[in-house]
Scaffold this active site. Sequence first.
Site, PDB file in Angstrom:
ATOM      1  N   ASP A  18       0.914  -1.184   0.106  1.00 45.12           N
ATOM      2  CA  ASP A  18       0.052  -0.019  -0.028  1.00 45.12           C
ATOM      3  C   ASP A  18       0.899   1.259   0.037  1.00 45.12           C
ATOM      4  OD1 ASP A  18      -2.170   1.806   0.153  1.00 45.12           O
ATOM      5  OD2 ASP A  18      -2.410   1.220   2.346  1.00 45.12           O
ATOM      6  N   MET A  19       0.456   2.144  -0.955  1.00 46.16           N
ATOM      7  CA  MET A  19       1.412   3.174  -1.125  1.00 46.16           C
ATOM      8  C   MET A  19       1.222   4.266   0.262  1.00 46.16           C
ATOM      9  SD  MET A  19       3.068   2.458  -3.870  1.00 46.16           S
ATOM     10  CE  MET A  19       4.095   3.683  -3.873  1.00 46.16           C
ATOM     11  N   GLU A 121      -2.980   0.218  -4.321  1.00 49.42           N
ATOM     12  CA  GLU A 121      -2.462  -0.832  -3.645  1.00 49.42           C
ATOM     13  C   GLU A 121      -2.370  -1.933  -4.481  1.00 49.42           C
ATOM     14  OE1 GLU A 121      -5.551  -1.804  -0.666  1.00 49.42           O
ATOM     15  OE2 GLU A 121      -7.079  -1.140  -1.736  1.00 49.42           O
TER      16      GLU A 121
HETATM   17  N1  DCP Z   1      -8.134   9.150  -1.535  1.00 54.54           N
HETATM   18  C1  DCP Z   1      -9.360  10.222  -1.941  1.00 54.54           C
HETATM   19  N2  DCP Z   1     -10.292  10.137  -1.197  1.00 54.54           N
HETATM   20  C2  DCP Z   1     -10.569   9.488  -0.032  1.00 54.54           C
HETATM   21  C3  DCP Z   1      -9.639   8.450   0.214  1.00 54.54           C
HETATM   22  C4  DCP Z   1      -8.257   8.326  -0.408  1.00 54.54           C
HETATM   23  O1  DCP Z   1      -9.191  10.909  -2.593  1.00 54.54           O
HETATM   24  N3  DCP Z   1     -11.760   9.721   0.703  1.00 54.54           N
HETATM   25  C5  DCP Z   1      -7.005   9.052  -2.573  1.00 54.54           C
HETATM   26  C6  DCP Z   1      -5.837  10.006  -1.861  1.00 54.54           C
HETATM   27  C7  DCP Z   1      -5.077   8.881  -1.496  1.00 54.54           C
HETATM   28  C8  DCP Z   1      -5.145   7.835  -2.204  1.00 54.54           C
HETATM   29  O2  DCP Z   1      -6.617   7.618  -2.514  1.00 54.54           O
HETATM   30  O3  DCP Z   1      -3.713   9.405  -1.458  1.00 54.54           O
HETATM   31  C9  DCP Z   1      -5.103   6.400  -1.327  1.00 54.54           C
HETATM   32  O4  DCP Z   1      -5.636   6.270  -0.398  1.00 54.54           O
HETATM   33  P1  DCP Z   1      -5.496   5.704   1.017  1.00 54.54           P
HETATM   34  O5  DCP Z   1      -6.585   5.725   1.863  1.00 54.54           O
HETATM   35  O6  DCP Z   1      -4.390   4.737   0.891  1.00 54.54           O
HETATM   36  O7  DCP Z   1      -4.726   6.774   1.917  1.00 54.54           O
HETATM   37  P2  DCP Z   1      -3.235   7.400   1.667  1.00 54.54           P
HETATM   38  O8  DCP Z   1      -2.473   6.633   0.581  1.00 54.54           O
HETATM   39  O9  DCP Z   1      -3.298   8.916   1.241  1.00 54.54           O
HETATM   40  O10 DCP Z   1      -2.436   7.341   3.056  1.00 54.54           O
HETATM   41  P3  DCP Z   1      -1.838   6.074   3.909  1.00 54.54           P
HETATM   42  O11 DCP Z   1      -0.421   6.024   3.925  1.00 54.54           O
HETATM   43  O12 DCP Z   1      -2.712   6.158   5.228  1.00 54.54           O
HETATM   44  O13 DCP Z   1      -2.492   4.583   3.194  1.00 54.54           O
END
Ligand code: DCP
Length: 558
Positions: A18-19, A121
């Site tokens: 997962d990034m 992911e």
């Molecule tokens: N995203 C979005 N709106 C949301 C949730 C996520 O646009 N409600 C987008 C932005 C995130 C990407 O999807 O960067 C991936 O979501 P993740 O839930 O995996 O969260 P992040 O990668 O940002 O953070 P983490 O390091 O906690 O996984």
Amino acid sequence: MPVARPETSDSRIIAHVDMDCFYVQVEQRKQPHLKGQPTAVVQYNSWKGGGLIAVGYEARKDGVKRSMRGDEAKKVCPQIHLVQVPVARGKADLTIYRNAGSEVVSILARKGRCERASIDEVYLDLTDAAETMLKETPLETLESIDEEVLKSHVLGLSLNGNDDRETVREWLTRRDADHRDKLLACGAIIVAELRLQVLRETEFTCSAGVAHNKMLAKLASGMNKPAQQTIVTLASVKGLLEPLPIKKMKQLGGKLGSSLQTDLGVNTVGDLLQFSEQKLQDIYGANTGTWLWNTARGISGDEVEGRLLPKSHGSGKTFPGVQALKSVAAVEKWLKELCEELSERLQLDLETNKRVAHTLTLHANAYKSTDTDSLKKFPSKSCPLRYGAGKVLEDSVNLFQAALREFLGSYTNPVDGGWGVTNLSVSASKIVAAPSGTCSITRYFHGQDRFHASSEQSDKKFAPESDNLSPSRTESHSASHQTDCGEGQTQITPDTSSLDQYETACKDEAIESCLTSTHHEPQLRLSEKERNNNDGKRSYEQKRKATQEKVSSFCWDF
Ligand code: DCP
């Protein structure tokens, strides 16, 4: 509905990668001066500074959360940099994030079967690679182990805080370790290498879970973020699962999870352990009962699908509050934008990956001004997908009209007023390889058009007089899987590359299950031969009539 799949082998090595704060990392790579600075990505909506959709870890340390708007984030962390998502067609354009996700996937796919699960992911089946490594290099003979591997979190391994890396080294190289733990250790080494490779080639960090199945790997990948990996040993499974809230488990966030809570008093996975498989089967049926019993014990036979490309494409937008669309013309205007975007992506997928989509689905959230039935969901509608932005638009408008009629309980096309749409999206699913060669692709689409035309004729025959698009040529299913991104806007689609990975998973599953739950669907599918020969229409009609008798509420026109 969850499907109970027996574990093929408990020696599989599965990783979930997962990034970390993905959109933020993409923006920081684009604007390197933001690296190391508190940064968040905000939606395309300046109201109160825009809704945050991704928050970097520096900003999280200062208390910034994804649920905040830009203005609030600035109060909590005055030095935060807010970057707006790119915009096209009056809505968020996620292309750079999708492309960045593809870069990562192409690296991760080098070591084993790889399934792109969302925009950021991926699941990997590293069983073969781990077995090969174990055969070639007994772990106890390893002289140097990369720091990245030694930083792994091994669940169930007690650390004394003094020399954790040495403890992990000992665990990795134990001569008397169980074969399955040895394979996990190999998996951890491979995943650490892959993560470093991703960092070198893309500048992005990611976190990972390494386990014996997808469910456990996914649970673990988020446990230690950012830029770390977590290993789920067999011995740690019970301790990992027992305290987890039941509603947090995949597929248990909805009605099934609620039923477990209210009907059986099950609030954590541990609570589920007291029920026998038989009891769960008696209550929920054989398949779901077994699936629940397995889930409580960390057993899951789900395979990593070899799929580097998204399962579906979608384009959507929310219209919160006063922005709600209140006329068919306004809906059509936005559908035009959404369908053009969808169509471009379909075309690109066809040209680049030689894939075609078969099903077009329209989702919306709507309200009635005088709503006595506020719980009534706006139905999602599907039909066979025809290529070309104009056709996608035409079909989407028809789907919307049909859904609106059903929503309002009207037999004629509803008039404007008295209703509002707060969320609109179109998606293309059932994507398969196109017949190879341009020539046959062209033929494929010609066949598709003939097929579509004949289905329209037959619709007229079956539909009520005033019904342009009767339920008989659409599929209706609950719109409960739709995402409302709150007051912001942007993407809310069942695309594997949609905004919210968890929502995305639910949406994909919901759509897949809706699409496949129509048991009659395969009978309605015309073969290539049938579509191209003169008897095709009659054959289709026969199948359709035969099936129509079996279907009460809706049917497909495949
Ligand atoms: N995203 C979005 N709106 C949301 C949730 C996520 O646009 N409600 C987008 C932005 C995130 C990407 O999807 O960067 C991936 O979501 P993740 O839930 O995996 O969260 P992040 O990668 O940002 O953070 P983490 O390091 O906690 O996984």
